[in-house]
Every structure is written in structure tokens, then in C-alpha cells.
Design a protein around this motif. Structure first.
Motif, PDB file in Angstrom:
ATOM      1  N   LYS A 277       8.565  -0.912 -54.433  1.00 59.61           N
ATOM      2  CA  LYS A 277       9.294  -1.850 -55.282  1.00 59.61           C
ATOM      3  C   LYS A 277       8.691  -3.224 -55.016  1.00 59.61           C
ATOM      4  O   LYS A 277       8.568  -3.646 -53.867  1.00 59.61           O
ATOM      5  CB  LYS A 277      10.773  -1.849 -54.917  1.00 59.61           C
ATOM      6  CG  LYS A 277      11.595  -2.840 -55.699  1.00 59.61           C
ATOM      7  CD  LYS A 277      13.042  -2.812 -55.228  1.00 59.61           C
ATOM      8  CE  LYS A 277      13.805  -3.976 -55.794  1.00 59.61           C
ATOM      9  NZ  LYS A 277      15.138  -4.063 -55.204  1.00 59.61           N
ATOM     10  N   ARG A 278       8.254  -3.886 -56.057  1.00 59.49           N
ATOM     11  CA  ARG A 278       7.703  -5.230 -55.959  1.00 59.49           C
ATOM     12  C   ARG A 278       7.957  -5.922 -57.299  1.00 59.49           C
ATOM     13  O   ARG A 278       8.359  -5.279 -58.260  1.00 59.49           O
ATOM     14  CB  ARG A 278       6.219  -5.213 -55.583  1.00 59.49           C
ATOM     15  CG  ARG A 278       5.352  -4.391 -56.486  1.00 59.49           C
ATOM     16  CD  ARG A 278       3.936  -4.230 -55.926  1.00 59.49           C
ATOM     17  NE  ARG A 278       3.133  -3.377 -56.757  1.00 59.49           N
ATOM     18  CZ  ARG A 278       2.723  -3.607 -57.978  1.00 59.49           C
ATOM     19  NH1 ARG A 278       3.041  -4.729 -58.583  1.00 59.49           N
ATOM     20  NH2 ARG A 278       2.004  -2.740 -58.643  1.00 59.49           N
ATOM     21  N   LYS A 279       7.733  -7.192 -57.347  1.00 62.63           N
ATOM     22  CA  LYS A 279       8.059  -7.996 -58.527  1.00 62.63           C
ATOM     23  C   LYS A 279       7.486  -7.407 -59.825  1.00 62.63           C
ATOM     24  O   LYS A 279       8.165  -7.366 -60.840  1.00 62.63           O
ATOM     25  CB  LYS A 279       7.537  -9.429 -58.318  1.00 62.63           C
ATOM     26  CG  LYS A 279       7.935 -10.376 -59.406  1.00 62.63           C
ATOM     27  CD  LYS A 279       9.150 -11.146 -59.015  1.00 62.63           C
ATOM     28  CE  LYS A 279       9.412 -12.260 -59.995  1.00 62.63           C
ATOM     29  NZ  LYS A 279      10.800 -12.275 -60.403  1.00 62.63           N
TER      30      LYS A 279
ATOM     31  N   GLN B 121       9.743  -4.617 -61.272  1.00 64.04           N
ATOM     32  CA  GLN B 121      11.188  -4.837 -61.325  1.00 64.04           C
ATOM     33  C   GLN B 121      11.642  -5.274 -62.714  1.00 64.04           C
ATOM     34  O   GLN B 121      10.885  -5.866 -63.471  1.00 64.04           O
ATOM     35  CB  GLN B 121      11.603  -5.912 -60.315  1.00 64.04           C
ATOM     36  CG  GLN B 121      11.524  -5.446 -58.892  1.00 64.04           C
ATOM     37  CD  GLN B 121      11.978  -6.528 -57.919  1.00 64.04           C
ATOM     38  OE1 GLN B 121      12.770  -7.400 -58.261  1.00 64.04           O
ATOM     39  NE2 GLN B 121      11.461  -6.465 -56.708  1.00 64.04           N
ATOM     40  N   ASN B 122      12.889  -5.004 -62.983  1.00 66.53           N
ATOM     41  CA  ASN B 122      13.501  -5.475 -64.227  1.00 66.53           C
ATOM     42  C   ASN B 122      14.319  -6.743 -63.947  1.00 66.53           C
ATOM     43  O   ASN B 122      14.282  -7.284 -62.841  1.00 66.53           O
ATOM     44  CB  ASN B 122      14.359  -4.369 -64.855  1.00 66.53           C
ATOM     45  CG  ASN B 122      15.468  -3.894 -63.931  1.00 66.53           C
ATOM     46  OD1 ASN B 122      15.884  -4.593 -63.003  1.00 66.53           O
ATOM     47  ND2 ASN B 122      15.947  -2.689 -64.166  1.00 66.53           N
ATOM     48  N   HIS B 123      15.083  -7.165 -64.918  1.00 65.29           N
ATOM     49  CA  HIS B 123      15.842  -8.414 -64.823  1.00 65.29           C
ATOM     50  C   HIS B 123      16.990  -8.360 -63.813  1.00 65.29           C
ATOM     51  O   HIS B 123      17.509  -9.400 -63.413  1.00 65.29           O
ATOM     52  CB  HIS B 123      16.376  -8.820 -66.202  1.00 65.29           C
ATOM     53  CG  HIS B 123      17.358  -7.848 -66.763  1.00 65.29           C
ATOM     54  ND1 HIS B 123      16.983  -6.600 -67.225  1.00 65.29           N
ATOM     55  CD2 HIS B 123      18.695  -7.932 -66.903  1.00 65.29           C
ATOM     56  CE1 HIS B 123      18.067  -5.964 -67.647  1.00 65.29           C
ATOM     57  NE2 HIS B 123      19.106  -6.749 -67.467  1.00 65.29           N
TER      58      HIS B 123
ATOM     59  N   GLY C 165      16.652  -6.749 -60.833  1.00 64.97           N
ATOM     60  CA  GLY C 165      16.070  -6.573 -59.503  1.00 64.97           C
ATOM     61  C   GLY C 165      15.884  -5.142 -59.043  1.00 64.97           C
ATOM     62  O   GLY C 165      15.589  -4.905 -57.876  1.00 64.97           O
ATOM     63  N   THR C 166      16.056  -4.182 -59.946  1.00 59.51           N
ATOM     64  CA  THR C 166      15.777  -2.787 -59.598  1.00 59.51           C
ATOM     65  C   THR C 166      14.430  -2.401 -60.204  1.00 59.51           C
ATOM     66  O   THR C 166      13.881  -3.137 -61.025  1.00 59.51           O
ATOM     67  CB  THR C 166      16.881  -1.843 -60.125  1.00 59.51           C
ATOM     68  OG1 THR C 166      16.937  -1.936 -61.545  1.00 59.51           O
ATOM     69  CG2 THR C 166      18.242  -2.201 -59.533  1.00 59.51           C
TER      70      THR C 166
ATOM     71  N   THR D  59      17.280   1.107 -56.408  1.00 59.13           N
ATOM     72  CA  THR D  59      17.223   0.112 -55.345  1.00 59.13           C
ATOM     73  C   THR D  59      16.408   0.700 -54.192  1.00 59.13           C
ATOM     74  O   THR D  59      16.015   1.855 -54.225  1.00 59.13           O
ATOM     75  CB  THR D  59      18.647  -0.234 -54.872  1.00 59.13           C
ATOM     76  OG1 THR D  59      19.282   0.984 -54.465  1.00 59.13           O
ATOM     77  CG2 THR D  59      19.462  -0.888 -55.978  1.00 59.13           C
TER      78      THR D  59
END
Length: 166
Positions: free
Chosen positions: A64-66, A69-71, A73-74, A116
Motif C-alpha cells: 500500500k502506497r500513495k 490509494q484512493n481518496h 486512504g485504502t 487497509t
């Protein structure tokens, strides 16, 4: 017969041979994943790591990294589907008998939990008897770190005989 065929097939299968060769080196899984993700460049955007590849099974993970990710944060489900398609492609290439070919026909997925955690693990699975001409649903499942299924479904392949060469 299926087990005999698969072990015979495994010894000459190009993608499995490449995977096994890379496993002999430090960072071999990372190098293989980089090479394989270049087969379809959009796979590279998730920075996948193929952790297992064998006939009828492929597993990979990504962080998981920027960028994925969606709006909220997942991990975005499209990034997960990208991983599912790569795992399916690895499985298909490692499994398909030499006289057959495959093409994706569709994808059906259900979002079952928030993605998450720090990693997503993606698994694609089939069974040997499924590899016949016609429609073949490949089971795909994505898990977060705690083992919770976040996305599950099937990628439908159309399997057909390769045309004979004249």
C-alpha cells in the motif's frame, strides 16, 4: 494423467523455467516480478512481487502506497484488480497446455472489506481438469495483512485450440 502431464509441462514451460532460474539468485523473486510485469506495462504500476508461481496457482503481493490509494486512504480496487489480472496471467502462462491458448473474456469481483494494512496479497487458482477448450473461470482473491478477504471473484478466460500450422 493430469499430474504426469503437469510435471512434464512444468519442465518445459518458459514462464516456469524463467521463474525457477531467477529463484537461484538473491532478489530473484523481485527480478522475475520486474521482468514479468513488463509483459503488460500497466502491471508495473502496483510494483508487484510474485511470491509463488506453479501450475494452477500464482500468488503475488504489493505494498500500500500513495500511488495505489484512493481518496479514503485504502488501496484502490482497480489496483487490486490489476494485481488479480497479473496473478491470473502468471497462472495461465504457467499452466496452459502447449496445444491450447487463452484470452481474458471478463472479470467479476465483489468488494468484501476495506483494503487497509500495509500489503495486499493476491491469489489466482484453478484445477488441472479445468484446462479444456471453452470458458474457464479463474478464482481470484485479494487479502489484507490480517488475512481478511478484501476482493474476491473470477476472471473468465476463453480457452481454445491453437490453430495448426500449415
Amino acid at each position: 494423467m493430469g499430474d504426469l502431464f503437469m510435471s512434464d509441462h512444468q519442465s518445459v514451460n518458459p514462464i516456469l523455467s524463467l521463474y525457477q532460474r531467477f529463484q537461484r539468485y538473491p532478489f530473484g523473486s523481485r527480478l522475475f516480478s520486474w521482468v514479468f510485469s513488463r509483459k503488460a506495462p500497466y502491471f508495473a504500476n502496483i510494483k508487484p512481487l510474485v511470491t509463488q508461481l506453479q501450475p494452477n496457482y500464482c500468488e503475488l503481493k504489493f505494498n500500500k502506497r500513495k500511488a495505489v490509494q484512493n481518496h479514503i486512504g485504502t488501496v484502490h480496487v482497480i489496483a487490486i484488480c490489476n494485481g488479480m489480472e497479473m496473478a491470473m496471467g502468471g497462472l495461465a502462462e504457467a499452466t496452459i497446455p502447449k496445444h491450447l491458448r487463452w484470452i481474458p473474456k471478463g472479470m467479476q469481483v465483489d468488494y468484501t472489506a476495506k483494503s487497509t494494512g500495509k500489503h495486499i496479497r493476491v491469489v489466482a487458482e484453478t484445477s488441472p481438469e479445468q484446462w479444456q477448450p471453452g470458458d474457464l473461470p479463474v478464482k481470484v482473491t485479494a487479502y489484507r495483512d490480517d488475512g481478511t478477504v478484501v476482493v474476491q471473484g473470477h476472471i473468465l478466460l476463453y480457452v481454445s485450440e491453437k490453430p495448426t500450422k500449415a
